[in-house]
Design a protein around this motif. Structure first.
Motif, PDB file in Angstrom:
ATOM      1  N   GLY A 304       0.788  -1.229   0.000  1.00  0.00           N
ATOM      2  CA  GLY A 304       0.000   0.000   0.000  1.00  0.00           C
ATOM      3  C   GLY A 304       0.813   1.267   0.000  1.00  0.00           C
ATOM      4  N   GLY A 305       2.065   1.200  -0.431  1.00  0.00           N
ATOM      5  CA  GLY A 305       2.868   2.407  -0.548  1.00  0.00           C
ATOM      6  C   GLY A 305       3.512   2.866   0.738  1.00  0.00           C
ATOM      7  N   GLY A 306       3.658   1.964   1.719  1.00  0.00           N
ATOM      8  CA  GLY A 306       4.223   2.350   3.002  1.00  0.00           C
ATOM      9  C   GLY A 306       5.674   1.943   3.175  1.00  0.00           C
ATOM     10  N   ARG A 307       6.169   2.114   4.397  1.00  0.00           N
ATOM     11  CA  ARG A 307       7.530   1.710   4.763  1.00  0.00           C
ATOM     12  C   ARG A 307       7.424   0.507   5.684  1.00  0.00           C
ATOM     13  NH1 ARG A 307       9.017   7.893   6.490  1.00  0.00           N
ATOM     14  NH2 ARG A 307       8.500   8.859   4.456  1.00  0.00           N
ATOM     15  N   THR A 308       8.058  -0.576   5.294  1.00  0.00           N
ATOM     16  CA  THR A 308       7.920  -1.838   6.021  1.00  0.00           C
ATOM     17  C   THR A 308       9.260  -2.281   6.584  1.00  0.00           C
ATOM     18  OG1 THR A 308       6.084  -2.559   4.618  1.00  0.00           O
ATOM     19  CG2 THR A 308       7.262  -4.270   5.831  1.00  0.00           C
ATOM     20  N   SER A 309       9.235  -2.690   7.842  1.00  0.00           N
ATOM     21  CA  SER A 309      10.408  -3.291   8.486  1.00  0.00           C
ATOM     22  C   SER A 309      10.029  -4.687   8.964  1.00  0.00           C
ATOM     23  CB  SER A 309      10.886  -2.445   9.673  1.00  0.00           C
ATOM     24  OG  SER A 309      11.471  -1.241   9.230  1.00  0.00           O
ATOM     25  N   LEU A 310      10.879  -5.646   8.653  1.00  0.00           N
ATOM     26  CA  LEU A 310      10.638  -7.041   9.024  1.00  0.00           C
ATOM     27  C   LEU A 310      11.684  -7.460  10.047  1.00  0.00           C
ATOM     28  CD1 LEU A 310       9.184  -9.788   8.473  1.00  0.00           C
ATOM     29  CD2 LEU A 310      10.880 -10.158   6.658  1.00  0.00           C
ATOM     30  N   ILE A 311      11.209  -7.886  11.222  1.00  0.00           N
ATOM     31  CA  ILE A 311      12.109  -8.430  12.236  1.00  0.00           C
ATOM     32  C   ILE A 311      12.029  -9.957  12.136  1.00  0.00           C
ATOM     33  CG2 ILE A 311      12.685  -8.581  14.679  1.00  0.00           C
ATOM     34  CD1 ILE A 311      11.263  -5.932  15.113  1.00  0.00           C
ATOM     35  N   VAL A 312      13.128 -10.591  11.768  1.00  0.00           N
ATOM     36  CA  VAL A 312      13.163 -12.054  11.651  1.00  0.00           C
ATOM     37  C   VAL A 312      13.890 -12.589  12.866  1.00  0.00           C
ATOM     38  CG1 VAL A 312      13.966 -14.008  10.296  1.00  0.00           C
ATOM     39  CG2 VAL A 312      13.111 -11.956   9.141  1.00  0.00           C
ATOM     40  N   CYS A 313      13.172 -13.329  13.686  1.00  0.00           N
ATOM     41  CA  CYS A 313      13.730 -13.868  14.924  1.00  0.00           C
ATOM     42  C   CYS A 313      14.234 -15.292  14.679  1.00  0.00           C
ATOM     43  CB  CYS A 313      12.686 -13.856  16.033  1.00  0.00           C
ATOM     44  SG  CYS A 313      12.138 -12.193  16.481  1.00  0.00           S
ATOM     45  N   CYS A 314      15.435 -15.566  15.129  1.00  0.00           N
ATOM     46  CA  CYS A 314      16.056 -16.871  14.882  1.00  0.00           C
ATOM     47  C   CYS A 314      16.630 -17.448  16.172  1.00  0.00           C
ATOM     48  CB  CYS A 314      17.192 -16.748  13.856  1.00  0.00           C
ATOM     49  SG  CYS A 314      16.654 -16.215  12.230  1.00  0.00           S
ATOM     50  N   ALA A 315      16.488 -18.763  16.311  1.00  0.00           N
ATOM     51  CA  ALA A 315      17.167 -19.481  17.388  1.00  0.00           C
ATOM     52  C   ALA A 315      18.584 -19.820  16.915  1.00  0.00           C
ATOM     53  CB  ALA A 315      16.402 -20.745  17.740  1.00  0.00           C
ATOM     54  N   MET A 316      19.490 -20.099  17.864  1.00  0.00           N
ATOM     55  CA  MET A 316      20.894 -20.268  17.499  1.00  0.00           C
ATOM     56  C   MET A 316      21.400 -21.693  17.687  1.00  0.00           C
ATOM     57  SD  MET A 316      22.376 -16.737  19.165  1.00  0.00           S
ATOM     58  CE  MET A 316      24.037 -17.029  18.571  1.00  0.00           C
ATOM     59  N   GLY A 317      20.502 -22.604  18.119  1.00  0.00           N
ATOM     60  CA  GLY A 317      20.941 -23.966  18.389  1.00  0.00           C
ATOM     61  C   GLY A 317      21.029 -24.826  17.137  1.00  0.00           C
ATOM     62  N   ASP A 318      21.792 -25.908  17.256  1.00  0.00           N
ATOM     63  CA  ASP A 318      21.984 -26.810  16.122  1.00  0.00           C
ATOM     64  C   ASP A 318      20.687 -27.526  15.753  1.00  0.00           C
ATOM     65  OD1 ASP A 318      23.895 -28.199  14.291  1.00  0.00           O
ATOM     66  OD2 ASP A 318      23.117 -29.951  15.372  1.00  0.00           O
ATOM     67  N   SER A 319      19.826 -27.758  16.725  1.00  0.00           N
ATOM     68  CA  SER A 319      18.574 -28.460  16.444  1.00  0.00           C
ATOM     69  C   SER A 319      17.595 -27.585  15.646  1.00  0.00           C
ATOM     70  CB  SER A 319      17.912 -28.899  17.758  1.00  0.00           C
ATOM     71  OG  SER A 319      17.612 -27.766  18.559  1.00  0.00           O
ATOM     72  N   ASP A 320      17.867 -26.306  15.589  1.00  0.00           N
ATOM     73  CA  ASP A 320      16.969 -25.381  14.879  1.00  0.00           C
ATOM     74  C   ASP A 320      17.554 -24.903  13.549  1.00  0.00           C
ATOM     75  OD1 ASP A 320      14.999 -25.271  16.963  1.00  0.00           O
ATOM     76  OD2 ASP A 320      16.356 -23.992  18.095  1.00  0.00           O
ATOM     77  N   VAL A 321      18.652 -25.511  13.121  1.00  0.00           N
ATOM     78  CA  VAL A 321      19.366 -24.977  11.962  1.00  0.00           C
ATOM     79  C   VAL A 321      18.499 -24.966  10.703  1.00  0.00           C
ATOM     80  CG1 VAL A 321      20.387 -27.213  11.285  1.00  0.00           C
ATOM     81  CG2 VAL A 321      21.534 -25.064  10.699  1.00  0.00           C
ATOM     82  N   GLN A 322      17.645 -25.965  10.525  1.00  0.00           N
ATOM     83  CA  GLN A 322      16.818 -26.000   9.321  1.00  0.00           C
ATOM     84  C   GLN A 322      15.800 -24.857   9.325  1.00  0.00           C
ATOM     85  OE1 GLN A 322      15.130 -29.851   8.478  1.00  0.00           O
ATOM     86  NE2 GLN A 322      13.703 -29.033   6.951  1.00  0.00           N
ATOM     87  N   GLU A 323      15.132 -24.664  10.470  1.00  0.00           N
ATOM     88  CA  GLU A 323      14.159 -23.584  10.577  1.00  0.00           C
ATOM     89  C   GLU A 323      14.835 -22.206  10.471  1.00  0.00           C
ATOM     90  OE1 GLU A 323      14.332 -26.143  12.591  1.00  0.00           O
ATOM     91  OE2 GLU A 323      12.358 -27.116  12.596  1.00  0.00           O
ATOM     92  N   THR A 324      16.055 -22.115  11.048  1.00  0.00           N
ATOM     93  CA  THR A 324      16.787 -20.842  10.990  1.00  0.00           C
ATOM     94  C   THR A 324      17.123 -20.493   9.547  1.00  0.00           C
ATOM     95  OG1 THR A 324      17.715 -21.113  13.203  1.00  0.00           O
ATOM     96  CG2 THR A 324      18.898 -19.665  11.688  1.00  0.00           C
ATOM     97  N   ASN A 325      17.621 -21.454   8.809  1.00  0.00           N
ATOM     98  CA  ASN A 325      17.940 -21.185   7.398  1.00  0.00           C
ATOM     99  C   ASN A 325      16.690 -20.802   6.604  1.00  0.00           C
ATOM    100  OD1 ASN A 325      20.690 -21.255   6.826  1.00  0.00           O
ATOM    101  ND2 ASN A 325      20.778 -23.487   6.946  1.00  0.00           N
ATOM    102  N   SER A 326      15.590 -21.482   6.887  1.00  0.00           N
ATOM    103  CA  SER A 326      14.346 -21.173   6.184  1.00  0.00           C
ATOM    104  C   SER A 326      13.899 -19.738   6.469  1.00  0.00           C
ATOM    105  CB  SER A 326      13.255 -22.155   6.623  1.00  0.00           C
ATOM    106  OG  SER A 326      12.020 -21.829   6.006  1.00  0.00           O
ATOM    107  N   SER A 327      13.997 -19.311   7.726  1.00  0.00           N
ATOM    108  CA  SER A 327      13.614 -17.946   8.098  1.00  0.00           C
ATOM    109  C   SER A 327      14.531 -16.921   7.443  1.00  0.00           C
ATOM    110  CB  SER A 327      13.660 -17.769   9.624  1.00  0.00           C
ATOM    111  OG  SER A 327      12.699 -18.584  10.254  1.00  0.00           O
ATOM    112  N   LEU A 328      15.845 -17.234   7.420  1.00  0.00           N
ATOM    113  CA  LEU A 328      16.801 -16.293   6.841  1.00  0.00           C
ATOM    114  C   LEU A 328      16.636 -16.191   5.321  1.00  0.00           C
ATOM    115  CD1 LEU A 328      19.964 -17.195   8.951  1.00  0.00           C
ATOM    116  CD2 LEU A 328      18.466 -15.199   9.205  1.00  0.00           C
ATOM    117  N   GLU A 329      16.291 -17.290   4.672  1.00  0.00           N
ATOM    118  CA  GLU A 329      16.035 -17.242   3.230  1.00  0.00           C
ATOM    119  C   GLU A 329      14.799 -16.393   2.929  1.00  0.00           C
ATOM    120  OE1 GLU A 329      15.804 -21.348   2.235  1.00  0.00           O
ATOM    121  OE2 GLU A 329      17.963 -21.662   2.345  1.00  0.00           O
ATOM    122  N   PHE A 330      13.780 -16.538   3.767  1.00  0.00           N
ATOM    123  CA  PHE A 330      12.580 -15.697   3.621  1.00  0.00           C
ATOM    124  C   PHE A 330      12.958 -14.219   3.786  1.00  0.00           C
ATOM    125  CE2 PHE A 330       9.178 -13.303   5.687  1.00  0.00           C
ATOM    126  CZ  PHE A 330       8.116 -13.506   4.819  1.00  0.00           C
ATOM    127  N   ALA A 331      13.803 -13.948   4.788  1.00  0.00           N
ATOM    128  CA  ALA A 331      14.215 -12.571   5.051  1.00  0.00           C
ATOM    129  C   ALA A 331      14.990 -12.000   3.868  1.00  0.00           C
ATOM    130  CB  ALA A 331      15.068 -12.520   6.315  1.00  0.00           C
TER     131      ALA A 331
END
Length: 603
Positions: A304-331
């Motif tokens: 709609g013509g605005g200014r958007t900021s996206l905060i992508v929150c990520c966990a740092m553990g090895d068990s979350d590496v797949q979800e972290t990469n997915s979030s960072l790729e989206f970002a």
């Protein structure tokens, strides 16, 4: 921010926030697999398994908030989007990430510790700090809406019994049917937020003991009006807390929780497709905003013509590496999205009208003050002239009497001389006294006549000023004041010019016009007739001013229904004017209109 063809282009700004290790109770073995460089906004995903090369990645974003950072750091990173509403531009702050990565804590955490409060309470404070600093220069109106999407159902968090809906208006998606609460302070915004959070859907999963099971959007609508710009700005700040993406097997949800997770993942997938389509500079694919309620609700915030900021929150553990990469790729994909800025600004006609009215009132006050000064001066001048005139007349009368006395004394003296008798001693001093008094009074008369002549010279200017004041009052609809000024102008003109002067005829016409407006047609007709005689004697029967008086008399007769009397006057007036003036002259055209109407009334 960039420019394209003169338009301001805003790119989605992405900030990554890293949740500290062990917050969720990870073991020592679940080592930190993310390395980061806050200064250069770089991070690397380094899985423990050396063979897991596909998950080894490097990323760079607009901002990086490390695990040792504060809540203020996250807020400061998205401040430009929050402050966009001051410029009449929409703003959007959105939190994205897997379940348990710290989205709700970052965005909407409520705490008695001021250092721990989230972005939303800080945004409320900033907006009202700005309004307070404005110090009444503008008028501000703010309202709040708070909704959630739970299993593809749009719900009102402030009034759960409502049934909100989305509709399109001029290409924009508009939220309807949701309660809109007026707010006038940061504290009121905060209370509305608490009220909404109490109704938000949450539940326990293996990844988060208090997991948000819905997407929530807090909408702060801002309207600014008035001020020196006299513009009306309307904008909205969208604060969006997305439900966490998750693998159902990993989160351990069952039954209703499984349906919630499927719905959440489906809507987030639709959001991903919209972001991918918007990031494609070739524009081959239209963003599929209609695929889910979430993307429909976010359509105005994202495109709609605005200014958007996206905060992508990520966990740092090895068990979350797949979800972290997915979030960072989206970002990273989101960083490629650009939209043309739209400033929702228009003329504030209410403020503009008030400004003009204030100017009119100010000018009217000044004009009235000037009127009072001019009238007082003119009144003094006229009264002075009248006094001098009366004084001169009195002196003239006394001089005449003294002259008679002097003549009588002279005759007596001559008679005595003729008889050869002496003149009485007492007679000599009397004659000398009378002659001396006559000389003094003659001198006073000359001085009085000189002063009277000086005032008489001023009378035309005084009369002209009275005519100007009368015209101003007449055009403003104040016929009583106009009549008073025109009568004084006529009196002054007669005093200095005599009754047969053309300027006197003009003053008569002015006063007659006012009488017409007052419905005093007979009096008006008498003045027009006198003016006609003066103009005719001065300029001749074929003069334009003479024709104007004929036309005025004809109009009065016409208004009185005396069309037989009116017609010949209007006909003669039109003949004279058409000869002396251009056929397209307004006076010729106006008399022609009245002539035709009168002729039609006779047939």
């Amino acid at each position: 921010m960039s420019k394209k063809d003169g338009a301001v282009m805003n790119r989605v700004k992405v900030v990554v926030r890293l949740r500290p290790l062990f917050v969720r109770g990870e073991s020592e073995e679940n080592a930190n697999v993310i390395q980061y460089d806050v200064a250069n906004k770089l991070l690397w995903v380094m899985p423990r398994d050396a063979e897991d090369k596909k998950n080894r990645r490097q990323f760079k974003f607009d901002g990086l908030v490390g695990p040792e950072s504060t809540q203020y750091d996250a807020y400061a990173a998205v401040l430009p989007a929050i402050e966009s509403v001051f410029d009449g531009v929409n703003g959007c702050v959105m939190c994205y990430g897997q379940t348990g990565s710290g989205k709700t804590h970052t965005l909407s955490n409520m705490s008695k510790d001021p250092d721990q409060v989230g972005v939303m309470p800080r945004a409320f404070n900033r907006i009202f700090e700005y309004i307070d600093a404005d110090a009444g220069t503008h008028q501000w109106k703010l309202t709040v809406q708070y909704v959630q999407i739970y299993t593809e159902i749009l719900m009102d968090l402030l009034q759960p019994s409502n049934e909100p809906a989305l509709r399109e208006d001029n290409g924009m998606v508009v939220l309807t049917g949701a309660e809109e609460v007026p707010v006038s302070s940061a504290d009121e915004c905060y209370k509305v937020m608490q009220r909404g959070l109490a109704n938000r859907a949450t539940s326990k999963t293996l990844m988060n003991a208090q997991s948000s099971r819905s997407h929530a959007m807090y909408i702060l609508n801002v309207e600014r009006s008035g001020g020196p710009e006299m513009t009306l700005n309307k904008s909205s700040l969208f604060l969006v807390d997305l439900a966490g993406s998750e693998r159902i097997k990993k989160s351990g949800v069952e039954n209703a929780g499984r349906d919630e997770a499927i719905s959440i993942n489906k809507s987030l997938t639709a959001l991903g497709r919209c972001i991918t389509a918007m990031a494609d500079r070739r524009g081959k694919t239209a963003p599929p905003f209609r695929e889910s309620k979430l993307t429909r609700l976010l359509q105005t915030a994202l495109s709609g013509g605005g200014r958007t900021s996206l905060i992508v929150c990520c966990a740092m553990g090895d068990s979350d590496v797949q979800e972290t990469n997915s979030s960072l790729e989206f970002a990273q994909q989101a960083m490629r999205v650009q939209v043309k800025e739209v400033r929702r600004e228009q003329m504030d006609y209410g403020a503009f009208t008030a400004h003009l009215q204030a100017q009119v009132d100010t000018n009217a006050d000044k004009a009235n003050a000037m009127y009072a000064q001019v009238v007082a001066k003119l009144k003094g001048d006229i009264e002075g002239a009248m006094e001098k005139s009366a004084e001169a007349a009195g002196l003239k009368s006394q001089i005449a009497n003294l002259k008679l006395l002097n003549e009588e004394l002279g005759r007596q003296a001559e008679a005595l001389k003729g008889k050869g008798g002496p003149v009485k001693a007492s007679s000599g001093p009397k004659v000398a006294e009378a002659q001396n008094k006559l000389k003094q009074m003659t001198q006073q008369l000359q001085e009085a006549q000189k002063e009277r002549d000086e005032v008489t010279v001023m009378l035309p200017d005084i009369a002209a000023e009275y005519r100007e004041l009368g015209g101003h009052a007449w055009h403003n609809g104040d016929t009583a004041k106009a009549q008073a000024f025109y009568e004084k102008a006529l009196h002054a003109h007669i005093k200095c010019m005599g009754k047969e002067h053309p300027e006197v005829a003009c003053s008569m016409g002015d006063l007659a016009n006012v009488f017409c407006d007052q419905g005093r047609f007979d009096e008006a007709l008498g003045l027009y007739q006198q003016a006609y005689k003066v103009h005719k004697d001065a300029f001749g029967a074929d003069h334009v001013d003479t024709a104007g008086d004929l036309a005025s008399m004809g109009l009065v007769y016409s208004v009185q229904g005396k069309h037989k009397d009116a017609y010949p006057l209007l006909k003669e007036a039109h003949k004279i004017m058409a000869t002396a003036l251009d056929p397209d002259h307004p006076n010729v055209q106006q008399v022609k209109v009245f002539l035709d109407k009168t002729k039609a009334a006779l047939t």
